[in-house]
Design a protein around this motif. Structure first.
Motif, PDB file in Angstrom:
ATOM      1  N   CYS A 101       0.845  -1.205   0.000  1.00 18.79           N
ATOM      2  CA  CYS A 101       0.000   0.000   0.000  1.00 18.79           C
ATOM      3  C   CYS A 101       0.870   1.241   0.000  1.00 18.79           C
ATOM      4  CB  CYS A 101      -0.943  -0.020   1.203  1.00 18.79           C
ATOM      5  SG  CYS A 101      -0.147   0.361   2.778  1.00 18.79           S
ATOM      6  N   GLY A 102       2.082   1.134   0.573  1.00 16.04           N
ATOM      7  CA  GLY A 102       3.007   2.263   0.597  1.00 16.04           C
ATOM      8  C   GLY A 102       2.877   3.160   1.809  1.00 16.04           C
ATOM      9  N   VAL A 103       1.800   3.028   2.564  1.00 17.21           N
ATOM     10  CA  VAL A 103       1.597   3.985   3.662  1.00 17.21           C
ATOM     11  C   VAL A 103       1.471   3.366   5.055  1.00 17.21           C
ATOM     12  CG1 VAL A 103       0.579   5.790   2.217  1.00 17.21           C
ATOM     13  CG2 VAL A 103      -0.910   4.064   3.234  1.00 17.21           C
ATOM     14  N   CYS A 104       1.301   2.052   5.154  1.00 16.14           N
ATOM     15  CA  CYS A 104       1.172   1.444   6.494  1.00 16.14           C
ATOM     16  C   CYS A 104       2.555   1.457   7.166  1.00 16.14           C
ATOM     17  CB  CYS A 104       0.610   0.021   6.378  1.00 16.14           C
ATOM     18  SG  CYS A 104       1.761  -1.169   5.663  1.00 16.14           S
ATOM     19  N   CYS A 107       5.180  -0.813   5.326  1.00 20.40           N
ATOM     20  CA  CYS A 107       5.546  -0.256   4.008  1.00 20.40           C
ATOM     21  C   CYS A 107       6.405   0.996   4.152  1.00 20.40           C
ATOM     22  CB  CYS A 107       4.297   0.127   3.209  1.00 20.40           C
ATOM     23  SG  CYS A 107       3.538  -1.230   2.316  1.00 20.40           S
ATOM     24  N   CYS A 115       3.325  -5.646   4.591  1.00 23.17           N
ATOM     25  CA  CYS A 115       2.232  -4.662   4.421  1.00 23.17           C
ATOM     26  C   CYS A 115       0.973  -5.112   5.159  1.00 23.17           C
ATOM     27  CB  CYS A 115       1.931  -4.468   2.935  1.00 23.17           C
ATOM     28  SG  CYS A 115       0.524  -3.346   2.649  1.00 23.17           S
ATOM     29  N   ASP A 116       0.367  -4.173   5.874  1.00 22.59           N
ATOM     30  CA  ASP A 116      -0.842  -4.478   6.647  1.00 22.59           C
ATOM     31  C   ASP A 116      -2.006  -4.912   5.763  1.00 22.59           C
ATOM     32  OD1 ASP A 116       0.498  -3.945   8.950  1.00 22.59           O
ATOM     33  OD2 ASP A 116      -0.410  -1.979   9.319  1.00 22.59           O
TER      34      ASP A 116
END
Ligand SMILES: NC(=O)c1ccc[n+]([C@@H]2O[C@H](COP(=O)([O-])OP(=O)(O)OC[C@H]3O[C@@H](n4cnc5c(N)ncnc54)[C@H](O)[C@@H]3O)[C@@H](O)[C@H]2O)c1
Ligand SMILES: [Zn+2]
Ligand SMILES: [Zn+2]
Length: 374
Positions: A101-104, A107, A115-116
């Protein structure tokens, strides 16, 4: 739209190839036309009931089925849903069985493999409807054993369109997981002695990773002669047919010190394998567990005194401990530069209708990796 897919309806039944209805990509989703799917052992864990929980009556309390299998794959984007920004129509993509996702927190701290969103994939809302109206889940939110799949954009990694898509499919799980087991998780250093137990589709890439990391002695262990011979062509310096045979060999080669790392990449990590595998690890060394086993396996053999007093580490591994969005393109660049060998890993190609034959060949030890060509 209509497409054809291989479904595991129930544990211990064969893959069933049938026409299904695939819904249109919703917000953030992408329609992919698959070119190749790899026959990784993990999908067979679903079919063999290893990801199902038994109830007290001998029935099934939890089942991931019915499920369209397949998480190793590559293809071309055909349509995108609302708000998709990470890929566009015509892009060549690799599936990623862990989304990024890039934001958890994982990540954003450089651990995209954790990744969550990963846990969402097995419980995602089904996108496939079988002919009888049943909603069918998809392996890891992907379902690459199908001519087309609708997936979240976070589960795709864009790759250069000059790479052969069969190679891209292998990189999406087997290569990234195996190579990363050695390079990222085992943290191999130049000069190390490394043992890879099980050199199938994943383990063979752990051999390549160990070589790239500079290991001096790479012992490939597998009961299948063809796999042992093949391993020597991609970096194994010695081979053995079993852990029992490898143990004195490792002792000799390391002048009695034991291996810096042992990587377990057998098809099924049964509890009895741990003590003998850890027995090959030297002081301060690491045993990496890459293989899956039954979801409810809670007991393993392990000498805890030796674990403490030799300060050994037992480490899990998902997706090679790396970052799919970085590692998949990086592995393809290494392939292009001749640093890792990938074309040779494909032993045999099958049609989707031949999927059961492909998996029978995997269990019989005939393939380094089998792929479905669409
Ligand atoms: N952790 C992850 O992220 C991840 C990702 C993909 C696959 N996996 C798992 O990795 C494992 C390997 O997958 P694969 O696709 O390479 O399977 P595979 O069947 O292609 O390879 C397994 C190999 O292990 C060998 N083997 C079996 N028993 C052995 C033993 N006792 N000693 C030595 N060798 C033995 C087999 O002959 C075979 O060559 C599976 O459990 C799979 O589910 C994990
Ligand atoms: Zn896999
Ligand atoms: Zn994330």
């Amino acid at each position: 739209m209509k497409t054809r897919a291989a479904i595991c309806w129930e544990e211990h039944t064969e893959w069933s190839v049938e026409e299904v209805e695939l819904r249109d990509p919703g917000p953030g989703e992408v329609l992919v036309k698959l070119a190749y799917a790899g026959l990784c052992h993990s999908d067979e864990h679903v079919r063999l009931g290893d990801l199902s929980l038994p109830d007290e009556m001998g029935g099934v309390a939890f089942s991931p089925c019915p499920m369209v299998g397949g998480h190793e794959g590559a293809g071309v984007v055909q349509a995108v849903g609302e708000g998709v920004t990470k890929v566009a129509v015509g892009d060549h993509v690799s599936a990623s069985f862990i989304p990024s996702c890039g934001v958890c927190p994982p990540c954003s701290s450089g651990r995209q493999n954790l990744c969550d969103r990963g846990s969402e994939t097995m419980s995602a809302e089904p996108r496939i409807t079988a002919a009888d109206g049943t909603q069918v889940k998809s392996m890891a939110g992907l379902g690459t054993f199908a001519e087309h799949m609708v997936v979240d954009q976070d589960s795709l990694v864009k790759v250069g369109d000059w790479y052969p898509l069969d190679v891209v499919a292998l990189v999406s799980c087997g290569v990234a997981t195996g190579y990363g087991s050695a390079v990222n998780v085992a943290d191999i250093r130049p000069g190390d002695t490394v043992v890879i137990v099980g050199v199938g589709g994943i383990g063979i890439n752990a051999v390549q990773g160990a070589k790239a990391a500079g290991a001096t002695q790479i012992i490939a262990v597998d009961p299948v002669e063809m796999k042992r011979e093949f391993a020597q062509t991609v970096g194994a310096t010695e081979t053995a047919a079993s852990i029992e045979e490898a143990t004195p060999m490792v002792n000799d080669l390391s002048w009695g010190r034991g291996a810096n790392a042992v990587i377990l990449t057998v098809g099924d990590a049964t509890g009895d394998l741990f003590a003998p595998a850890m027995g090959m690890v030297g002081k301060g060394g690491t045993l990496v567990l890459t293989s899956l086993s039954h979801i409810a396996q809670n007991e393993i053999s392990l000498n805890t005194f030796d674990l403490a007093m030799s300060q050994k580490t037992l480490k899990g591994n998902v997706f090679g401990g790396g970052n799919p969005r970085n590692d998949i393109p990086a592995l393809l660049r290494q392939y292009e530069a001749g640093q890792i060998r990938l074309d040779e890993l494909i032993t045999k190609r099958y049609t989707l209708d031949e999927i059961n034959e492909g998996y029978a060949d995997m269990h019989a030890g005939k393939n380094v990796r089998g792929v479905i060509a669409f």
